[in-house]
Design an enzyme around this catalytic site. Structure first.
Site, PDB file in Angstrom:
ATOM      1  N   LYS A  26      33.054  40.305  45.528  1.00 28.96           N
ATOM      2  CA  LYS A  26      33.965  40.824  46.529  1.00 28.96           C
ATOM      3  C   LYS A  26      35.408  40.552  46.110  1.00 28.96           C
ATOM      4  O   LYS A  26      35.685  39.610  45.358  1.00 28.96           O
ATOM      5  CB  LYS A  26      33.706  40.168  47.890  1.00 28.96           C
ATOM      6  N   ASP A  57      31.586  32.848  53.536  1.00 24.01           N
ATOM      7  CA  ASP A  57      31.783  34.205  53.008  1.00 24.01           C
ATOM      8  C   ASP A  57      30.483  34.997  52.852  1.00 24.01           C
ATOM      9  O   ASP A  57      30.507  36.144  52.415  1.00 24.01           O
ATOM     10  CB  ASP A  57      32.455  34.149  51.623  1.00 24.01           C
ATOM     11  N   ALA A  60      35.976  31.974  40.448  1.00 25.45           N
ATOM     12  CA  ALA A  60      36.866  33.111  40.222  1.00 25.45           C
ATOM     13  C   ALA A  60      37.507  33.607  41.510  1.00 25.45           C
ATOM     14  O   ALA A  60      38.459  34.377  41.488  1.00 25.45           O
ATOM     15  CB  ALA A  60      36.092  34.255  39.571  1.00 25.45           C
ATOM     16  N   GLY A  61      36.944  33.195  42.668  1.00 29.31           N
ATOM     17  CA  GLY A  61      37.437  33.734  43.950  1.00 29.31           C
ATOM     18  C   GLY A  61      36.846  35.105  44.229  1.00 29.31           C
ATOM     19  O   GLY A  61      37.374  35.872  45.024  1.00 29.31           O
ATOM     20  N   LEU A  62      35.705  35.401  43.563  1.00 29.14           N
ATOM     21  CA  LEU A  62      35.071  36.713  43.738  1.00 29.14           C
ATOM     22  C   LEU A  62      33.782  36.608  44.559  1.00 29.14           C
ATOM     23  O   LEU A  62      33.028  37.584  44.671  1.00 29.14           O
ATOM     24  CB  LEU A  62      34.752  37.333  42.371  1.00 29.14           C
ATOM     25  N   GLY A 117      30.961  34.915  44.050  1.00 23.85           N
ATOM     26  CA  GLY A 117      29.702  35.000  43.302  1.00 23.85           C
ATOM     27  C   GLY A 117      28.573  34.226  43.959  1.00 23.85           C
ATOM     28  O   GLY A 117      27.482  34.766  44.168  1.00 23.85           O
ATOM     29  N   GLY A 118      28.810  32.977  44.307  1.00 15.16           N
ATOM     30  CA  GLY A 118      27.770  32.142  44.923  1.00 15.16           C
ATOM     31  C   GLY A 118      27.352  32.710  46.272  1.00 15.16           C
ATOM     32  O   GLY A 118      26.164  32.741  46.611  1.00 15.16           O
ATOM     33  N   SER A 119      28.320  33.198  47.037  1.00 10.95           N
ATOM     34  CA  SER A 119      28.021  33.769  48.357  1.00 10.95           C
ATOM     35  C   SER A 119      27.175  35.026  48.209  1.00 10.95           C
ATOM     36  O   SER A 119      26.234  35.266  48.967  1.00 10.95           O
ATOM     37  CB  SER A 119      29.321  34.128  49.092  1.00 10.95           C
TER      38      SER A 119
END
Ligand code: C5P
Length: 296
Positions: free
Chosen positions: A26, A150, A111-113, A115-117
């Site tokens: 995201k 998130d 990365a603030g993208l 990924g884990g969420s």
């Protein structure tokens, strides 16, 4: 049982007994920190958007839980969000089933993208499908907020206004499809550290928050992220990176979430640097009854 959701493995998928899911990352297009909460979290007003980048999750029914991942730096014990999602699914549904999961990590962590969420949301969706449990999207969305702020967003259609800790998700109409570049420096940033550095003591009024949101949606307010300043303070090299991306001619350059990745909109020239990875992407959306299909 064969349930295939991946657009990129249709033939392989038809021959296997597992689910192969691509799952998106995201971007945070707009993020206002509204106030600090007594529990240490922050109230947000933010717009999240799914993009055509992602990891690949292969998941199957199994006699015991088994997790593997292509990225050795990612802990695959109970603290991983995939394990938490499986435990949460069993707890909420009473299902006793175990799963074998393999994660092909293609987008770097920190990365603030999201990924884990995204990994966690995809796991919940897959467990529900594979066991034929039929929990509703609303249930999955609500449960997932218990393990990460998130995660509920990924049960939206792909463009949403997220408030509370980020877990209160309201679908927005699809935004026009934007092509963009995601630029990831090798160094990551810790989300709690960035929030801590923000040291937010204000409390924005509901009126200001609504006006900001309306301005953004009508195209008057630029892409904006309150977490960018503290992130650049923690890693001044990122400030230099942002400056060089803007010099490359891009129309907009903004850190995504708590960083360290930036996204660049419009046309421009990317800098050459061995510590930078570039990903070309565009906005994607999910149709109501299926998972996100498109990854590169
Ligand atoms: O909920 P999640 O695990 O994604 O949050 C990670 C950390 O980010 C929290 O421990 C908190 O420090 C910070 N955070 C916050 N306010 C939010 C979301 C996250 O302060 N709305």
């Amino acid at each position: 049982m064969a349930v295939i959701f991946s657009a990129i493995f249709p033939i392989l998928g038809a021959l296997t007994l597992c689910c192969v899911y691509s799952h998106p990352q995201k971007l945070i297009l707009f993020l206002r920190v509204v106030s600090k909460r007594p529990d240490g979290y922050h109230h947000l007003s933010s717009i999240f958007q799914t993009i055509s980048l992602g990891d690949i999750l292969t998941i199957d029914l199994h006699a015991q839980d088994e997790f593997t991942c292509t990225d050795p730096s990612l802990s695959m014990n109970g603290s991983n969000l995939i394990s938490k999602a499986i435990s949460l699914f069993r707890y909420k549904t009473g299902c006793k089933q175990c799963f074998k999961v393999h994660l092909t990590k293609r987008i770097p962590i920190q990365a603030g993208l999201g990924g884990g969420s995204s990994n966690a949301a995809t796991t919940l969706w897959a467990c529900n499908q594979l066991t034929n449990t039929k929990a509703s999207i609303a249930d999955l969305k609500q449960w997932s907020g218990e393990i990460g702020s998130d995660i509920p967003f990924f049960f939206s259609h792909g463009t949403a206004h997220c408030t509370g800790r980020g877990e209160i998700v309201r679908d927005l109409p699809n935004l026009p499809i934007h092509s963009l570049w995601v630029v990831k420096p090798s160094k990551g940033l810790s989300t709690p550290e960035v929030y801590h550095r923000l040291n937010f003591t204000d409390s924005l009024s509901a009126k200001i928050v609504q006006e900001d949101l309306d301005s953004f949606l009508s195209g008057c307010l630029p892409y904006f992220n309150d977490l960018e300043k503290p992130a650049l303070e923690i890693e001044p090299e990122l400030y230099r990176l942002k400056t060089s991306l803007l010099k490359g001619g891009f129309e907009g350059v903004l850190m995504s979430g708590s960083g360290s990745a930036f996204f660049c909109l419009g046309q421009g020239v990317l800098p050459k640097h061995p510590h930078l990875t570039f990903f070309s992407a565009h906005y994607i959306h999910r149709s109501p009854s299926s998972w996100y299909k498109e990854v590169p």
